[in-house]
Scaffold this motif. Structure first.
Motif, PDB file in Angstrom:
ATOM      1  N   ILE A 224       4.967  15.216  -0.713  1.00  0.00           N
ATOM      2  CA  ILE A 224       6.336  15.803  -2.227  1.00  0.00           C
ATOM      3  C   ILE A 224       7.619  15.761  -0.629  1.00  0.00           C
ATOM      4  O   ILE A 224       9.182  15.303  -1.786  1.00  0.00           O
ATOM      5  CB  ILE A 224       6.270  17.500  -2.530  1.00  0.00           C
ATOM      6  CG1 ILE A 224       4.815  17.498  -3.302  1.00  0.00           C
ATOM      7  CG2 ILE A 224       7.730  17.734  -3.095  1.00  0.00           C
ATOM      8  CD1 ILE A 224       4.593  19.205  -3.861  1.00  0.00           C
ATOM      9  N   THR A 225       7.504  16.185   0.138  1.00  0.00           N
ATOM     10  CA  THR A 225       8.964  16.886   0.929  1.00  0.00           C
ATOM     11  C   THR A 225       9.448  15.267   1.457  1.00  0.00           C
ATOM     12  O   THR A 225      10.707  14.703   1.525  1.00  0.00           O
ATOM     13  CB  THR A 225       8.528  17.356   1.748  1.00  0.00           C
ATOM     14  OG1 THR A 225       9.006  18.721   1.662  1.00  0.00           O
ATOM     15  CG2 THR A 225      10.539  17.873   2.657  1.00  0.00           C
ATOM     16  N   LEU A 226       8.357  14.405   2.238  1.00  0.00           N
ATOM     17  CA  LEU A 226       8.569  13.581   2.997  1.00  0.00           C
ATOM     18  C   LEU A 226       9.340  12.358   2.067  1.00  0.00           C
ATOM     19  O   LEU A 226      10.107  11.238   2.026  1.00  0.00           O
ATOM     20  CB  LEU A 226       7.578  12.487   3.440  1.00  0.00           C
ATOM     21  CG  LEU A 226       7.277  13.882   4.504  1.00  0.00           C
ATOM     22  CD1 LEU A 226       6.001  12.992   5.530  1.00  0.00           C
ATOM     23  CD2 LEU A 226       8.324  13.374   6.110  1.00  0.00           C
ATOM     24  N   SER A 227       8.752  12.716   0.098  1.00  0.00           N
ATOM     25  CA  SER A 227       9.135  11.767  -0.766  1.00  0.00           C
ATOM     26  C   SER A 227      10.116  11.740  -0.623  1.00  0.00           C
ATOM     27  O   SER A 227      11.376  10.711  -1.206  1.00  0.00           O
ATOM     28  CB  SER A 227       7.880  11.907  -1.899  1.00  0.00           C
ATOM     29  OG  SER A 227       7.020  11.692  -1.533  1.00  0.00           O
ATOM     30  N   GLU A 228      11.259  13.230  -0.909  1.00  0.00           N
ATOM     31  CA  GLU A 228      11.827  13.847  -1.502  1.00  0.00           C
ATOM     32  C   GLU A 228      13.431  13.197  -0.350  1.00  0.00           C
ATOM     33  O   GLU A 228      14.425  12.251  -0.483  1.00  0.00           O
ATOM     34  CB  GLU A 228      12.275  14.998  -1.479  1.00  0.00           C
ATOM     35  CG  GLU A 228      12.020  15.509  -2.614  1.00  0.00           C
ATOM     36  CD  GLU A 228      11.794  17.233  -2.373  1.00  0.00           C
ATOM     37  OE1 GLU A 228      12.008  17.391  -1.477  1.00  0.00           O
ATOM     38  OE2 GLU A 228      11.750  17.760  -3.756  1.00  0.00           O
TER      39      GLU A 228
ATOM     40  N   ALA B 252      11.151   7.105  -1.573  1.00  0.00           N
ATOM     41  CA  ALA B 252       9.930   7.113  -2.040  1.00  0.00           C
ATOM     42  C   ALA B 252       8.751   7.822  -2.149  1.00  0.00           C
ATOM     43  O   ALA B 252       8.815   9.010  -1.638  1.00  0.00           O
ATOM     44  CB  ALA B 252       9.192   5.814  -0.771  1.00  0.00           C
ATOM     45  N   ASP B 253       7.182   7.157  -2.823  1.00  0.00           N
ATOM     46  CA  ASP B 253       5.933   8.186  -3.108  1.00  0.00           C
ATOM     47  C   ASP B 253       5.403   7.943  -1.850  1.00  0.00           C
ATOM     48  O   ASP B 253       4.733   7.172  -1.587  1.00  0.00           O
ATOM     49  CB  ASP B 253       5.694   7.661  -4.416  1.00  0.00           C
ATOM     50  CG  ASP B 253       4.923   8.278  -4.960  1.00  0.00           C
ATOM     51  OD1 ASP B 253       4.759   9.597  -4.670  1.00  0.00           O
ATOM     52  OD2 ASP B 253       4.116   8.076  -6.034  1.00  0.00           O
ATOM     53  N   ILE B 254       5.710   8.930  -0.978  1.00  0.00           N
ATOM     54  CA  ILE B 254       4.537   8.819   0.634  1.00  0.00           C
ATOM     55  C   ILE B 254       3.506   9.679   0.351  1.00  0.00           C
ATOM     56  O   ILE B 254       3.224  10.736  -0.345  1.00  0.00           O
ATOM     57  CB  ILE B 254       5.883   9.691   1.581  1.00  0.00           C
ATOM     58  CG1 ILE B 254       6.744   9.033   1.938  1.00  0.00           C
ATOM     59  CG2 ILE B 254       5.048   9.872   2.602  1.00  0.00           C
ATOM     60  CD1 ILE B 254       6.984   7.224   1.774  1.00  0.00           C
ATOM     61  N   TRP B 255       2.507   8.943   0.889  1.00  0.00           N
ATOM     62  CA  TRP B 255       1.244   9.242   0.243  1.00  0.00           C
ATOM     63  C   TRP B 255       0.394   9.225   2.580  1.00  0.00           C
ATOM     64  O   TRP B 255       0.587   8.133   3.094  1.00  0.00           O
ATOM     65  CB  TRP B 255       0.092   8.472  -0.096  1.00  0.00           C
ATOM     66  CG  TRP B 255       0.347   8.634  -1.587  1.00  0.00           C
ATOM     67  CD1 TRP B 255       1.091   8.128  -2.518  1.00  0.00           C
ATOM     68  CD2 TRP B 255      -0.528   9.039  -2.209  1.00  0.00           C
ATOM     69  NE1 TRP B 255       1.279   8.881  -3.885  1.00  0.00           N
ATOM     70  CE2 TRP B 255      -0.071   9.873  -3.531  1.00  0.00           C
ATOM     71  CE3 TRP B 255      -1.984  10.295  -1.908  1.00  0.00           C
ATOM     72  CZ2 TRP B 255      -1.119  10.217  -5.020  1.00  0.00           C
ATOM     73  CZ3 TRP B 255      -2.193  11.104  -3.492  1.00  0.00           C
ATOM     74  CH2 TRP B 255      -1.518  11.461  -4.758  1.00  0.00           C
TER      75      TRP B 255
ATOM     76  N   LEU C 284      12.337   5.598   7.059  1.00  0.00           N
ATOM     77  CA  LEU C 284      12.944   6.187   7.386  1.00  0.00           C
ATOM     78  C   LEU C 284      13.915   5.069   7.714  1.00  0.00           C
ATOM     79  O   LEU C 284      15.427   4.923   7.656  1.00  0.00           O
ATOM     80  CB  LEU C 284      12.857   7.781   8.631  1.00  0.00           C
ATOM     81  CG  LEU C 284      11.733   8.971   8.067  1.00  0.00           C
ATOM     82  CD1 LEU C 284      11.432   9.612   9.367  1.00  0.00           C
ATOM     83  CD2 LEU C 284      12.535   9.618   6.808  1.00  0.00           C
ATOM     84  N   SER C 285      13.980   4.777   8.917  1.00  0.00           N
ATOM     85  CA  SER C 285      14.740   4.039   9.293  1.00  0.00           C
ATOM     86  C   SER C 285      15.016   2.130   7.506  1.00  0.00           C
ATOM     87  O   SER C 285      15.879   1.403   8.861  1.00  0.00           O
ATOM     88  CB  SER C 285      14.524   3.081  10.471  1.00  0.00           C
ATOM     89  OG  SER C 285      14.244   4.069  11.445  1.00  0.00           O
TER      90      SER C 285
ATOM     91  N   GLY D 209      11.808   3.617  -4.147  1.00  0.00           N
ATOM     92  CA  GLY D 209      11.226   3.670  -5.174  1.00  0.00           C
ATOM     93  C   GLY D 209       9.336   3.585  -4.966  1.00  0.00           C
ATOM     94  O   GLY D 209       9.066   3.300  -5.998  1.00  0.00           O
ATOM     95  N   LYS D 210       9.097   2.614  -4.430  1.00  0.00           N
ATOM     96  CA  LYS D 210       7.808   2.177  -4.570  1.00  0.00           C
ATOM     97  C   LYS D 210       7.112   3.623  -3.524  1.00  0.00           C
ATOM     98  O   LYS D 210       7.287   4.223  -3.165  1.00  0.00           O
ATOM     99  CB  LYS D 210       7.631   1.304  -2.542  1.00  0.00           C
ATOM    100  CG  LYS D 210       8.213  -0.721  -3.371  1.00  0.00           C
ATOM    101  CD  LYS D 210       8.099  -1.185  -1.932  1.00  0.00           C
ATOM    102  CE  LYS D 210       9.273  -2.258  -2.506  1.00  0.00           C
ATOM    103  NZ  LYS D 210       8.911  -3.480  -0.671  1.00  0.00           N
ATOM    104  N   THR D 211       5.455   2.733  -4.254  1.00  0.00           N
ATOM    105  CA  THR D 211       4.559   4.468  -3.729  1.00  0.00           C
ATOM    106  C   THR D 211       3.760   3.658  -2.215  1.00  0.00           C
ATOM    107  O   THR D 211       3.521   2.301  -2.104  1.00  0.00           O
ATOM    108  CB  THR D 211       3.751   4.248  -4.411  1.00  0.00           C
ATOM    109  OG1 THR D 211       4.267   4.693  -5.579  1.00  0.00           O
ATOM    110  CG2 THR D 211       1.996   4.854  -4.497  1.00  0.00           C
ATOM    111  N   ILE D 212       4.478   4.371  -1.128  1.00  0.00           N
ATOM    112  CA  ILE D 212       3.255   3.968   0.155  1.00  0.00           C
ATOM    113  C   ILE D 212       2.501   4.392   0.795  1.00  0.00           C
ATOM    114  O   ILE D 212       2.599   6.158   0.455  1.00  0.00           O
ATOM    115  CB  ILE D 212       4.795   4.197   1.365  1.00  0.00           C
ATOM    116  CG1 ILE D 212       6.062   2.933   0.101  1.00  0.00           C
ATOM    117  CG2 ILE D 212       4.557   3.821   2.350  1.00  0.00           C
ATOM    118  CD1 ILE D 212       7.238   3.141   0.974  1.00  0.00           C
TER     119      ILE D 212
END
Length: 420
Positions: free
Chosen positions: A45-49, A53-56, A302-303, A310-313
């Motif tokens: 949740i936090t890295l997505s914010e 992006a939506d980070i998995w 991040l870079s 906006g992508k699910t990654i």
């Protein structure tokens, strides 16, 4: 008994992309099932914010040897015949492949010899020996260690298990993507570290077979852009002291380069500060220890925030073997970059009470002093002057800035010592 080296795979140097299919990866998954950890994949949740992006995250640092390399090593070992098992295997590795091969080789009763560069972190040498591998230290780089391992292969009649440039090893690595897409089949993008290319070759094979629209992006340390240069036809300096030593490969695989050219959409480079930041964030936010190579995917996102917004990654935290002292340095440097740690260089007169007056200003601004260094001799100041370096800790950079303003308002010459 003959001492001629035995080839691990009949495909050998003639391997091509057609030798690595999703069926090979599925067969590897069935072969290694129950002997490696099916690691969790969870949304951050936090890295997505932070990234937009939506980070998995795929926590391959939770394998027994703390790296995905177990998968390919075990798949290769299980494909050996009885004679090859009896003679034993040899490999060259910066660390993670060696641990996976040693652990599973010992478990299966196969003697394992590992050649490592002398620059390999002590933690990786110790961990390899602790799981049964015989370690030989030779050379300053992976490529020098590799050449020595090939020499020993011929001399001792061992079977060489390549850390990345082999279809069977890549197929084992590709099982990571099978598990990721079982959990999150609607991923838009998979971002994967590249050293020699075994992991991304296996993962791209799975991703493109299951959904050709998935974007597969590789990441290399900017100091070691070997696969980047090979695929893009560019030429950069390759070498240096990178945090991501697990992907510090000067000579990428021939087989893996073919697969990457065919199935990977792009390769990005990340610098050392980005790698440090990613390692620190993963520990601070996800409470998980990841080595530099394992943090490369997050460093790339991040870079390149606009590229991935906006992508699910899906990100692979491919390894967690980092020296504890190095990790401590990374975390402290990250605090310095955030402005929570600072070093102020203050010019004073060498007289009683001078330092005390400065300390009062630190107290007024509620900034904690960690260490103080005086320099009287090696300065360009007059004999009655001195330079004082004060390392301090604050809530944030603004608090330090207010302290500096307060010191200057009192007539002090103050310089912020910048982090390189």
């Amino acid at each position: 008994m003959s001492t001629q080296p035995l080839s691990l795979s009949p495909k050998g140097a003639a391997a091509c992309p057609a030798d690595l299919t999703i069926d090979d990866v599925r067969a590897a998954a069935a072969r290694i099932a129950g002997a490696v950890v099916e690691t969790p994949m969870m949304r951050s949740i936090t890295l997505s914010e932070i990234t937009g992006a939506d980070i998995w995250l795929k926590f391959e640092n939770l394998q027994f040897t703390a790296a995905y390399k177990e998968r390919g090593a075990l798949n290769a070992l299980l494909l050996l015949d009885d004679e090859q098992r009896a003679r034993g295997v040899i490999a060259a590795s910066a660390g993670n492949h060696s641990q996976g091969l040693s652990y599973h080789g010992t478990r299966l009763g196969v003697p394992v010899t590992i050649v490592m560069p002398r620059t390999t972190p002590t933690v990786k040498v110790m961990q390899t020996e602790s799981v049964g591998g015989k370690v030989v230290l030779e050379g300053e780089t992976f490529d020098e260690a590799y050449a020595h391992a090939r020499q020993l292969e011929a001399e001792l009649g061992l079977t060489f298990v390549h850390p990345f440039d082999d279809p069977d090893v890549a197929a084992g690595a590709g099982t990571v993507a099978l598990e990721m897409l079982e959990v999150k089949p609607d991923l838009d993008c998979i971002v994967t570290p590249i050293g020699g290319g075994g992991l991304i070759s296996g993962m791209a094979t799975v991703a493109k077979a299951l959904n050709p629209d998935i974007e597969v992006v590789g990441v290399q340390a900017g100091l070691f852009p070997s696969m980047f240069d090979r695929i893009k036809g560019e030429s950069h300096d390759c070498g240096g002291d990178t945090l991501a030593e697990g992907i510090a490969v000067k000579q990428p695989g021939d087989f893996t380069a073919q697969v990457i050219a065919e199935r990977v959409d792009d390769i990005l480079l990340v610098d050392e500060p980005a790698l440090e930041k990613a390692v620190a964030l993963l520990l601070q936010i996800e409470k998980t220890v990841v080595e530099g190579a394992g943090a490369a995917g997050l460093a790339a996102v991040l870079s390149n925030s606009a590229r991935f917004a906006g992508k699910t990654i899906g990100l692979v935290l491919c390894g967690g073997n980092i020296d504890t002292r190095l990790l401590a340095n990374v975390l402290l440097r990250d605090l310095a970059r955030q402005g929570r740690l600072a070093r102020l260089r203050v010019t004073l007169q060498d007289r009683p009470g001078a330092l005390f007056k400065v300390m009062r200003l630190f107290d007024e601004h509620n900034v904690n002093i960690i260490e103080i260094y005086h320099q009287r001799i090696f300065t360009t100041l007059p004999a009655k002057g001195l330079i004082t370096d004060i390392e301090c800790e604050a809530r944030d950079a603004d608090q330090v800035d207010r302290l500096v303003e307060g010191l200057r308002a009192k007539g002090y010459v103050v310089q912020m010592v910048e982090l390189g």
